[in-house]
Write an enzyme that holds these catalytic residues in place. Structure first.
Site, PDB file in Angstrom:
ATOM      1  N   CYS A  76      18.163  52.511 -23.390  1.00  0.00           N
ATOM      2  CA  CYS A  76      16.960  52.683 -24.135  1.00  0.00           C
ATOM      3  C   CYS A  76      16.130  51.737 -22.898  1.00  0.00           C
ATOM      4  O   CYS A  76      14.876  51.708 -23.178  1.00  0.00           O
ATOM      5  CB  CYS A  76      16.968  51.919 -25.340  1.00  0.00           C
ATOM      6  SG  CYS A  76      18.172  50.415 -25.291  1.00  0.00           S
ATOM      7  N   GLU A 130      18.067  41.796 -31.965  1.00  0.00           N
ATOM      8  CA  GLU A 130      19.400  41.452 -31.828  1.00  0.00           C
ATOM      9  C   GLU A 130      19.806  40.319 -30.698  1.00  0.00           C
ATOM     10  O   GLU A 130      19.071  40.468 -29.737  1.00  0.00           O
ATOM     11  CB  GLU A 130      20.133  43.046 -31.432  1.00  0.00           C
ATOM     12  CG  GLU A 130      19.985  43.692 -32.593  1.00  0.00           C
ATOM     13  CD  GLU A 130      21.153  45.051 -32.664  1.00  0.00           C
ATOM     14  OE1 GLU A 130      21.388  45.457 -31.532  1.00  0.00           O
ATOM     15  OE2 GLU A 130      21.471  45.499 -33.524  1.00  0.00           O
ATOM     16  N   GLU A 184      17.194  49.413 -33.670  1.00  0.00           N
ATOM     17  CA  GLU A 184      16.801  49.372 -32.188  1.00  0.00           C
ATOM     18  C   GLU A 184      16.609  50.872 -31.779  1.00  0.00           C
ATOM     19  O   GLU A 184      17.891  51.304 -31.772  1.00  0.00           O
ATOM     20  CB  GLU A 184      18.212  48.854 -31.421  1.00  0.00           C
ATOM     21  CG  GLU A 184      18.262  47.095 -31.915  1.00  0.00           C
ATOM     22  CD  GLU A 184      17.155  46.135 -31.287  1.00  0.00           C
ATOM     23  OE1 GLU A 184      16.564  46.579 -30.357  1.00  0.00           O
ATOM     24  OE2 GLU A 184      16.990  45.142 -31.919  1.00  0.00           O
ATOM     25  N   ASN A 190      25.786  55.284 -25.615  1.00  0.00           N
ATOM     26  CA  ASN A 190      25.561  54.684 -24.214  1.00  0.00           C
ATOM     27  C   ASN A 190      26.375  53.482 -24.040  1.00  0.00           C
ATOM     28  O   ASN A 190      26.484  53.224 -22.947  1.00  0.00           O
ATOM     29  CB  ASN A 190      24.068  54.870 -23.909  1.00  0.00           C
ATOM     30  CG  ASN A 190      23.320  54.056 -24.895  1.00  0.00           C
ATOM     31  OD1 ASN A 190      23.867  53.587 -25.980  1.00  0.00           O
ATOM     32  ND2 ASN A 190      21.971  53.749 -24.569  1.00  0.00           N
TER      33      ASN A 190
HETATM   34  P1  NAP Z   1      21.224  59.203 -31.948  1.00  0.00           P
HETATM   35  O1  NAP Z   1      21.419  60.763 -31.791  1.00  0.00           O
HETATM   36  O2  NAP Z   1      20.081  58.719 -32.669  1.00  0.00           O
HETATM   37  O3  NAP Z   1      22.735  58.847 -32.407  1.00  0.00           O
HETATM   38  C1  NAP Z   1      22.965  57.216 -32.771  1.00  0.00           C
HETATM   39  C2  NAP Z   1      23.835  57.257 -34.020  1.00  0.00           C
HETATM   40  O4  NAP Z   1      23.358  57.629 -35.047  1.00  0.00           O
HETATM   41  C3  NAP Z   1      25.220  57.818 -33.442  1.00  0.00           C
HETATM   42  O5  NAP Z   1      26.360  57.019 -34.172  1.00  0.00           O
HETATM   43  C4  NAP Z   1      24.934  59.145 -34.439  1.00  0.00           C
HETATM   44  O6  NAP Z   1      26.456  59.777 -35.205  1.00  0.00           O
HETATM   45  C5  NAP Z   1      24.097  58.628 -35.468  1.00  0.00           C
HETATM   46  N1  NAP Z   1      23.330  59.731 -36.353  1.00  0.00           N
HETATM   47  C6  NAP Z   1      22.891  60.776 -35.890  1.00  0.00           C
HETATM   48  N2  NAP Z   1      22.257  61.488 -36.887  1.00  0.00           N
HETATM   49  C7  NAP Z   1      22.195  60.664 -38.063  1.00  0.00           C
HETATM   50  C8  NAP Z   1      21.789  60.744 -39.381  1.00  0.00           C
HETATM   51  N3  NAP Z   1      21.238  61.932 -39.628  1.00  0.00           N
HETATM   52  N4  NAP Z   1      22.102  59.722 -40.179  1.00  0.00           N
HETATM   53  C9  NAP Z   1      22.788  58.749 -39.872  1.00  0.00           C
HETATM   54  N5  NAP Z   1      23.141  58.594 -38.578  1.00  0.00           N
HETATM   55  C10 NAP Z   1      23.008  59.524 -37.560  1.00  0.00           C
HETATM   56  O7  NAP Z   1      21.140  58.418 -30.499  1.00  0.00           O
HETATM   57  P2  NAP Z   1      22.096  58.539 -29.318  1.00  0.00           P
HETATM   58  O8  NAP Z   1      21.631  59.914 -28.612  1.00  0.00           O
HETATM   59  O9  NAP Z   1      23.751  58.414 -29.505  1.00  0.00           O
HETATM   60  O10 NAP Z   1      21.444  57.509 -28.392  1.00  0.00           O
HETATM   61  C11 NAP Z   1      20.527  57.598 -27.604  1.00  0.00           C
HETATM   62  C12 NAP Z   1      19.271  56.914 -28.046  1.00  0.00           C
HETATM   63  O11 NAP Z   1      19.524  55.611 -28.636  1.00  0.00           O
HETATM   64  C13 NAP Z   1      18.329  56.726 -27.159  1.00  0.00           C
HETATM   65  O12 NAP Z   1      16.962  57.084 -27.891  1.00  0.00           O
HETATM   66  C14 NAP Z   1      18.169  55.421 -26.828  1.00  0.00           C
HETATM   67  O13 NAP Z   1      16.875  54.945 -26.358  1.00  0.00           O
HETATM   68  C15 NAP Z   1      18.647  54.530 -28.055  1.00  0.00           C
HETATM   69  N6  NAP Z   1      19.010  53.357 -27.708  1.00  0.00           N
HETATM   70  C16 NAP Z   1      18.354  52.271 -28.015  1.00  0.00           C
HETATM   71  C17 NAP Z   1      18.969  50.841 -27.810  1.00  0.00           C
HETATM   72  C18 NAP Z   1      18.251  49.711 -28.208  1.00  0.00           C
HETATM   73  O14 NAP Z   1      18.642  48.810 -28.452  1.00  0.00           O
HETATM   74  N7  NAP Z   1      16.935  49.799 -28.713  1.00  0.00           N
HETATM   75  C19 NAP Z   1      20.240  50.992 -27.234  1.00  0.00           C
HETATM   76  C20 NAP Z   1      20.915  51.757 -27.003  1.00  0.00           C
HETATM   77  C21 NAP Z   1      20.352  53.078 -27.250  1.00  0.00           C
HETATM   78  P3  NAP Z   1      26.946  61.008 -34.383  1.00  0.00           P
HETATM   79  O15 NAP Z   1      27.387  60.413 -32.833  1.00  0.00           O
HETATM   80  O16 NAP Z   1      28.133  61.411 -35.232  1.00  0.00           O
HETATM   81  O17 NAP Z   1      25.841  62.146 -34.160  1.00  0.00           O
END
Ligand code: NAP
Length: 474
Positions: free
Chosen positions: A281, A455, A247, A148
């Site tokens: 998020c 962060e 995060e 994102n």
């Molecule tokens: P995601 O599916 O958790 O993916 C995030 C990262 O993790 C990607 O690089 C993904 O790689 C990797 N990943 C996926 N499965 C993994 C595994 N089994 N082991 C290690 N790494 C793995 O999240 P998203 O859909 O990209 O992002 C949305 C989420 O991020 C939302 O829940 C949002 O709230 C959260 N977010 C939080 C913050 C914060 O600061 N708190 C900021 C932004 C977003 P691949 O792309 O290769 O699958």
């Protein structure tokens, strides 16, 4: 696209396996990107370990100057990064430029923090020894980022890690690896030595990351993404007792009191809801409005949402681009269908347009029932889900009734009351009469299942440092 290969030890590496990155506005393939495997991870770890020895030994001021240069270079190329962000993530031009600016600011902020890794010295009260506390680089860090914010979620980790003296391997999201790859020549130009920062896009994410988290040289895992993946990584991190920074997801409540300045409340809600198209998020997920002002608030918010122009984010006249992929768009549509089936009222939007691109219109739902799925899960899209309240204690309890605790927003003209409410909200961050809390100079992070650690701010660099205490007599 100029850079689509793995970046290891300051050079580009091709792989047999590759994967496509899609432009969400057109559904066309933007680039074919190299997919890292285990051998690539080992090469990156070797490179980072070797580069870190010299980097950690440099003076804080020397590290600071490199980061400062990275800020200058990125600031001079904001348009370039904004264009890339729009192409791979979809967000519209102004949003993308906002992200690029925010991303660059982490280099400036941590250039300033690099020279302030202060320790302390004290007199032990009983023994009379001196208590000396030092902060030292924690070791190699594995950084995993979501789609994102393709630039900012990376720089928010790289800058403090480098400021602290650590080497890193970064695994960007598969939807959006291009921005992070494009940053690497800039870091080289800024003076980051070869090997210190490595980028490994991969389609074998789980196995790749798990392998790195079990390498004895790795000491830190810093992750931004979903709570589900965060839980898995915490389990993997437990095997080597790594320092985790997590995060994770959010379910941000917005509380609008009857004494709120309505202009401020509408502007703040629009920012909290529509920054990054709701794919954040920090996005406003549940909106609680005092019954006395609800009709005016709903009318004005619906007008503001309906006025936004939806389209390909590359068109400068567009306010709102597409969602990142079909699955995200379909999930948003399901949330809306579920809420409507359970009694919510559609004020505007709500219809998926025909044609190419993963578009979803800005949508307002009123009268959303507590049982609707969007009250409990992250919508991650441009849907404002409104409920009403009359009692302050009741709305605080409803706002806190979630396993998440990232950010809440409060709108009230009574500062004393507003601060009392802020303190009772179980959230790592609160926006008070503001719809934006993200700031490189502030500690960003959540409570409960929204994460561990912070962060940005002074705290951000400590995530990449270990405290050493020396008990001394002289
Ligand atoms: P995601 O599916 O958790 O993916 C995030 C990262 O993790 C990607 O690089 C993904 O790689 C990797 N990943 C996926 N499965 C993994 C595994 N089994 N082991 C290690 N790494 C793995 O999240 P998203 O859909 O990209 O992002 C949305 C989420 O991020 C939302 O829940 C949002 O709230 C959260 N977010 C939080 C913050 C914060 O600061 N708190 C900021 C932004 C977003 P691949 O792309 O290769 O699958």
């Amino acid at each position: 696209m100029d850079h689509t290969d793995l970046y290891i030890n300051g050079t580009w590496h091709k792989t047999d396996e590759r994967f496509d990155v899609i432009n969400p506005a057109t559904e066309q393939v933007l680039a074919s990107v190299a997919s890292a495997g285990i051998a690539d991870a080992d090469a990156a770890l070797d490179a980072a370990q070797a580069a870190m020895a010299d980097w950690a030994a440099r003076t804080p001021r020397q590290r600071s100057e490199v980061l400062r240069r990275a800020w200058e270079l990125m600031t001079a190329r904001l348009d370039h990064f904004a264009r890339l962000i729009t192409l791979e993530n979809g967000k519209a031009g102004a949003d993308a430029r906002g992200e690029a600016t925010y991303a660059a600011e982490f280099f400036r902020w941590f250039a300033e923090e690099a020279v302030r890794a202060d320790g302390m010295i004290a007199h032990a009260p009983a023994s009379g020894a001196r208590i000396m506390v030092l902060n030292k680089p924690a070791g190699l860090a594995v950084l995993i980022t979501p789609w994102n914010y393709p630039a900012a979620m990376g720089t928010r980790k790289i800058a403090p890690a480098l400021a602290a003296g650590c080497g890193v391997i970064i695994k960007p999201a598969s939807e959006t690896p291009l921005t992070m790859l494009a940053l690497m020549p800039l870091l080289e130009e800024a003076g980051v030595p070869a090997g210190l920062v490595n980028v490994l896009p991969s389609k074998k994410t789980g196995a790749l990351v798990d392998h790195m988290l079990h390498d004895p040289r790795v000491r830190v895992v810093s992750f931004t993404g979903s709570t589900g993946v965060g839980r898995k990584l915490l389990k993997s991190a437990a095997d080597q007792v790594l320092k985790p920074a997590m995060e994770l997801g959010g379910n941000a409540p917005v509380i609008v009191f009857d004494d709120a300045d309505m202009d401020v409340a509408i502007e703040g809600t629009m920012l909290a809801k529509m920054r990054n198209l709701g794919e954040a998020c920090t996005a406003a997920n549940r909106i609680y409005v005092h019954e006395a002002v609800a009709p005016e608030y709903i009318r004005r918010l619906s007008a503001a949402m309906s006025a936004l122009k939806v389209g390909d984010g590359s068109d400068p006249s567009v306010d709102v681009g597409p969602l990142v992929n079909a699955a995200t768009r379909d999930k948003v549509a399901e949330f809306v269908a579920d809420a409507l089936a359970k009694g919510a009222k559609l004020e505007c939007g709500g219809v998926v347009p025909d044609g190419r691109g993963f578009f979803y219109p800005p949508t307002v739902l009123s009268n959303v029932p507590e049982t609707a799925d969007c009250v409990h899960d992250e919508i991650f899209g441009p849907v404002a889900a409104i409920q009403t309240f009359t009692d302050q204690g009741d709305v605080i309890a409803r706002a806190n009734a979630t396993e998440y605790g990232l950010v809440a927003y409060v709108f009230s003209g009574d500062f004393k009351r507003a601060l009392q409410v802020c303190e009772r909200l179980d959230y790592g961050m609160v926006g008070l009469n503001r719809g934006l809390v993200s700031d490189p100079a502030a500690p960003f992070g959540g409570t409960k299942q929204s994460g561990l650690g912070r962060e940005g701010g002074h705290e951000g660099m400590l995530e990449f440092m270990e405290t050493q205490y020396i008990s001394a007599s002289w």
